[in-house]
Design a protein around this motif. Structure first.
Motif, PDB file in Angstrom:
ATOM      1  N   ARG A  42      -4.426   2.148  -2.348  1.00 32.53           N
ATOM      2  CA  ARG A  42      -3.260   2.832  -2.916  1.00 32.53           C
ATOM      3  C   ARG A  42      -2.247   1.802  -3.410  1.00 32.53           C
ATOM      4  NH1 ARG A  42       1.511   5.429  -1.246  1.00 32.53           N
ATOM      5  NH2 ARG A  42       1.299   4.627   0.889  1.00 32.53           N
ATOM      6  N   PHE A  43      -1.932   1.837  -4.697  1.00 31.71           N
ATOM      7  CA  PHE A  43      -1.079   0.829  -5.317  1.00 31.71           C
ATOM      8  C   PHE A  43       0.300   0.791  -4.667  1.00 31.71           C
ATOM      9  CE2 PHE A  43       2.155  -0.313  -8.474  1.00 31.71           C
ATOM     10  CZ  PHE A  43       1.723  -1.579  -8.832  1.00 31.71           C
ATOM     11  N   GLU A  44       0.900   1.942  -4.410  1.00 32.67           N
ATOM     12  CA  GLU A  44       2.266   1.960  -3.879  1.00 32.67           C
ATOM     13  C   GLU A  44       2.349   1.342  -2.493  1.00 32.67           C
ATOM     14  OE1 GLU A  44       5.092   2.494  -5.352  1.00 32.67           O
ATOM     15  OE2 GLU A  44       4.046   2.920  -7.235  1.00 32.67           O
ATOM     16  N   ASN A  45       1.277   1.450  -1.711  1.00 30.54           N
ATOM     17  CA  ASN A  45       1.276   0.794  -0.408  1.00 30.54           C
ATOM     18  C   ASN A  45       1.288  -0.722  -0.576  1.00 30.54           C
ATOM     19  OD1 ASN A  45       0.978   0.859   2.571  1.00 30.54           O
ATOM     20  ND2 ASN A  45      -0.983  -0.100   2.131  1.00 30.54           N
ATOM     21  N   GLY A  46       0.457  -1.231  -1.486  1.00 29.73           N
ATOM     22  CA  GLY A  46       0.464  -2.659  -1.763  1.00 29.73           C
ATOM     23  C   GLY A  46       1.808  -3.130  -2.284  1.00 29.73           C
ATOM     24  N   ARG A  47       2.423  -2.292  -3.097  1.00 31.85           N
ATOM     25  CA  ARG A  47       3.746  -2.625  -3.632  1.00 31.85           C
ATOM     26  C   ARG A  47       4.768  -2.768  -2.508  1.00 31.85           C
ATOM     27  NH1 ARG A  47       6.658   1.029  -8.355  1.00 31.85           N
ATOM     28  NH2 ARG A  47       7.932  -0.648  -9.251  1.00 31.85           N
ATOM     29  N   ASP A  48       4.741  -1.856  -1.548  1.00 34.25           N
ATOM     30  CA  ASP A  48       5.661  -1.935  -0.413  1.00 34.25           C
ATOM     31  C   ASP A  48       5.426  -3.203   0.406  1.00 34.25           C
ATOM     32  OD1 ASP A  48       6.828   0.463  -1.096  1.00 34.25           O
ATOM     33  OD2 ASP A  48       5.685   1.658   0.351  1.00 34.25           O
ATOM     34  N   ILE A  49       4.164  -3.564   0.576  1.00 36.73           N
ATOM     35  CA  ILE A  49       3.827  -4.759   1.347  1.00 36.73           C
ATOM     36  C   ILE A  49       4.356  -6.004   0.652  1.00 36.73           C
ATOM     37  CG2 ILE A  49       1.904  -6.208   2.120  1.00 36.73           C
ATOM     38  CD1 ILE A  49       0.326  -3.551   2.513  1.00 36.73           C
ATOM     39  N   VAL A  50       4.132  -6.122  -0.656  1.00 34.78           N
ATOM     40  CA  VAL A  50       4.569  -7.300  -1.398  1.00 34.78           C
ATOM     41  C   VAL A  50       6.087  -7.386  -1.425  1.00 34.78           C
ATOM     42  CG1 VAL A  50       4.658  -8.332  -3.705  1.00 34.78           C
ATOM     43  CG2 VAL A  50       2.477  -7.538  -2.778  1.00 34.78           C
ATOM     44  N   ARG A  51       6.757  -6.291  -1.653  1.00 36.37           N
ATOM     45  CA  ARG A  51       8.228  -6.306  -1.649  1.00 36.37           C
ATOM     46  C   ARG A  51       8.759  -6.742  -0.291  1.00 36.37           C
ATOM     47  NH1 ARG A  51      10.685  -0.893  -4.504  1.00 36.37           N
ATOM     48  NH2 ARG A  51      10.358  -1.452  -6.693  1.00 36.37           N
ATOM     49  N   THR A  52       8.178  -6.196   0.760  1.00 39.67           N
ATOM     50  CA  THR A  52       8.612  -6.562   2.109  1.00 39.67           C
ATOM     51  C   THR A  52       8.399  -8.048   2.355  1.00 39.67           C
ATOM     52  OG1 THR A  52       8.087  -4.345   2.934  1.00 39.67           O
ATOM     53  CG2 THR A  52       8.262  -6.102   4.570  1.00 39.67           C
ATOM     54  N   ALA A  53       7.262  -8.558   1.902  1.00 37.57           N
ATOM     55  CA  ALA A  53       6.979  -9.982   2.080  1.00 37.57           C
ATOM     56  C   ALA A  53       8.028 -10.841   1.381  1.00 37.57           C
ATOM     57  CB  ALA A  53       5.584 -10.304   1.553  1.00 37.57           C
ATOM     58  N   PHE A  54       8.289 -10.576   0.115  1.00 35.63           N
ATOM     59  CA  PHE A  54       9.243 -11.401  -0.626  1.00 35.63           C
ATOM     60  C   PHE A  54      10.655 -11.244  -0.061  1.00 35.63           C
ATOM     61  CE2 PHE A  54      11.684 -12.359  -4.660  1.00 35.63           C
ATOM     62  CZ  PHE A  54      11.463 -13.734  -4.587  1.00 35.63           C
TER      63      PHE A  54
END
Length: 333
Positions: A42-54
């Motif tokens: 799911r793209f939005e889950n990956g998006r949340d992970i990357v945003r949280t990381a940065f």
């Protein structure tokens, strides 16, 4: 959705470590996109992970041409994230990719020839929507292509502007000691090596870590949590339906042995005594090495990123505890 604005205090807590003798620094925790960023995810889950990381100071995002599934789809997903969220921050990011495993049929889609490495990186750049990556790795040794050709291809890639730095992955110590001088002579020193390393898999300690120190090369460990074994996922002895072992990937159910679980439970007790989760202690244990530039985590949800980042705040290991850990791990060696 409102435009993404990165956390203004993102650099306040994360340590940054120099990669060997180079000028490159990496966040002590880096995010790998091996799992959970493919076309099936799911793209939005990956998006949340990357945003949280940065937002928490993770600046290094690690990919490879074959990450997915299907192969290439993790790069495509990260390219979308760059365009949607991270484009204004490109110069704050370290983006890496690799080539070395099979990507297309025929004799030119695998291993380490100049033909394959250059073509693969060109495809990766298109998927990412970038002019260059910060680090390009040769992903695994090629037993048939001359080492000189592979190293010359890496040097050409930097000279052409496709990458800023080069790294190696999965190279044993003797081969790394041969490769590093070739790259230095070509004017493109290896800045980073990426091996598998964890409490349960210590193969790099006798020879590879000393070789990296001698050659002035940084180290970034992948699978530091042993594909999730060094977390609370398997402590009860069962295989959760959503776990990596249940998916019969690189971690097989038969690897979750009673002997290994006994060791993991004992490690968990030590971690709790230190006021950490097992995963945090396992990451801090890897990062205890002076030559360890960064540790690569995978994440399936943002909370795992927060947990990993907290590992950088761990108290140093007392010598007595390290000795106790060594004794506990010895039967698994």
């Amino acid at each position: 959705m409102a435009p993404y604005l990165a956390n203004p205090s993102r650099y306040d807590e994360m340590p940054y470590r120099r990669s060997g003798n180079s000028g490159l620094k990496l966040s002590a925790v880096s995010l790998g996109l091996w799992h959970n960023f493919g076309g099936v995810d799911r793209f939005e889950n990956g998006r949340d992970i990357v945003r949280t990381a940065f937002d928490n100071g993770i600046t290094h995002f690690d990919l490879a041409n074959n990450y997915g599934p299907p192969p290439g789809s993790a790069e495509e997903a990260f390219g979308q994230l760059l365009r949607a969220d991270l484009a204004p921050y490109r110069d704050e990011l370290i983006i890496s990719t690799k080539a070395g495993y099979t990507m297309w049929p025929g004799p030119y889609g695998d291993y380490g020839s100049r033909k394959y490495l250059v073509a693969s990186l060109d495809q990766s750049l298109k998927r990412l929507g970038l002019d260059y990556v910060d680090i390009f790795y040769h992903h695994r040794p090629d037993p048939d292509t001359p080492l000189e050709e592979t190293m010359a291809a890496l040097a050409q890639i930097v000279a052409s502007g496709r990458a800023l730095y080069v790294g190696l992955s999965n190279y044993p110590a003797p081969l790394l000691r041969r490769a590093a001088p070739i790259l230095r002579e070509l004017g493109t020193p290896c800045v980073l090596h990426q091996p598998r390393y964890s409490m349960l898999d210590r193969w790099i300690e006798p020879a590879l870590l000393p070789a990296l120190a001698d050659e002035g090369i940084g180290c970034i460990a992948f699978s530091p949590l042993a594909q999730g074994v060094l977390t609370d996922r398997y402590l009860k002895g069962d295989i959760p339906d959503d776990s990596r072992a249940a998916r019969h990937g690189f971690l097989k159910p038969e690897q979750i042995t009673a002997e290994r679980l006994d060791v993991v439970r004992a490690l968990n007790a030590m971690a709790l005594e230190r006021g950490q989760t097992l995963a945090q202690m396992a990451l801090a244990w890897v990062l205890r090495h002076s030559g360890m530039t960064s540790v690569l985590i995978g994440a399936s949800r943002p909370s795992q990123v927060h947990d990993a980042v907290a590992a950088t705040k761990a108290a140093p290991f007392e010598p007595a505890l390290l000795e106790k850990i060594d004794q506990l791990l010895a039967p698994l060696a």
